[in-house]
Design an enzyme around this catalytic site. Sequence first.
Site, PDB file in Angstrom:
ATOM      1  N   PRO A   1       8.129 -11.735  29.035  1.00 40.38           N
ATOM      2  CA  PRO A   1       8.504 -11.837  27.628  1.00 40.38           C
ATOM      3  C   PRO A   1       9.965 -12.217  27.476  1.00 40.38           C
ATOM      4  CG  PRO A   1       7.185  -9.886  27.986  1.00 40.38           C
ATOM      5  CD  PRO A   1       7.468 -10.463  29.346  1.00 40.38           C
ATOM      6  N   CYS A   2      10.251 -13.067  26.497  1.00 45.22           N
ATOM      7  CA  CYS A   2      11.571 -13.698  26.414  1.00 45.22           C
ATOM      8  C   CYS A   2      12.568 -12.950  25.543  1.00 45.22           C
ATOM      9  CB  CYS A   2      11.420 -15.127  25.891  1.00 45.22           C
ATOM     10  SG  CYS A   2      10.818 -15.212  24.182  1.00 45.22           S
TER      11      CYS A   2
END
Length: 427
Positions: A126-127
């Site tokens: 996840p960014c």
Amino acid sequence: MFDSTTKSGNKPNFIDLFAGAGGLSEGFVRAGCEPIAHVEADTAAAYTLRTREAYHILSGRGDLSGYFAYLSGQINRKELYSLAFGSRSSSVINAEIGAKALSGIFDRLDFQIGNRKLDLIVGGPPCQAYSLVGRARSELKMVGDERNYLFVYYAEFLKRYRPRFFIFENVVGLLTARESDGTRYFDMMWALFKNLGYTVEYQVIAADEHGIPQKRKRIILVGRLGKKDGFFPELDKTSTDFLVKDAIGDLPPLRAGKGGALVTSLEKPPSRWLAESGLLSADRSTTWHEARPHNPRDLKIFKKVVNEWNTRGERLSYNDLPETLKTHKNRSSFLDRFKVVAADLPASHTVVAHIAKDGNYYIHPDNAQNRSLTPREAARLQTFPDDFYFESTSGKPSRTSAFKQIGNAVPVLLAEKISKKLVENWS
């Protein structure tokens, strides 16, 4: 589809970590690669992966009637899965990658991989921890957030399975995100991958330079086992001969609050770009063409924003709105919080997961429709095929869930281009 084969003559196989809805995976499948497993923490996205797996199984049998019966509401999700999987389990592993679940995930993967040699690992954590927006909204600038270190678990899969290649994708902010002592996370992961025996090369890729109707930049790291370099899949830049309206203009007109999640027939002829994209379903139907409702104030704002662009080619600042339409106290930042997806540009602005919360940043360019984008229109900009269905946890359609998955995804056609070029350098 090209003939992608490994040195042994088999199709390259892969596992997808932090898989999301499977945009990256779908691109690799379209390029001829074989998915062995997907690992995804979000339950709704894991169901989306299972449903797409069912599609590919039934497609391989040459009979998609059961899949389209599901999309039209004639059978439920359990019946679709029974039809596709029979007595065996799906290859999708719904688990959060981390210390607690790692052993169980490995057990599942060991079983699914069997005696095969794993060719490739793809995926990206996840960014939020690396993104500029995520850091701006975080009181501690995301320093100390455990998501900063998910690459360590990614490395555990490399250590265990030793694939020939891996692809790690993330936001461009990864290049500047730092620990409290100033160390870049990018340098930490680079050193870790190198210590595992991988040579790593990377580029920042702009999707709109490669035939995607969306301005979206991502950093792509490619690792190759051994010391050989020069293997990064150099993509040919595509001349811009299409506009955003070519991607979404054939979808039926809708007013706010109208449409639906199940099958919609498309009667308007597609653009040349769409016809050549490989995104259209054989029967010219699609799903998730459902417009969210909006309050009267926002609809008035939408009208003004679209009119300003369509008549003058200018973006309307929030401060230029009449006082009667302003509700936000912040008048110094995020002044483009209402933004039209311009039909006459070659690419839209980036589709992100925030579209799940409101559509104000993704206003449809047709003032007669006066609404924000539908999930299908967002999916078109992300180049998902029209027969790709986005699931919820419960099995009941959830527009919010669909938007979130679409916004977090890698554009499918970009992933396909990367895969094709990677296999060219497979030797």
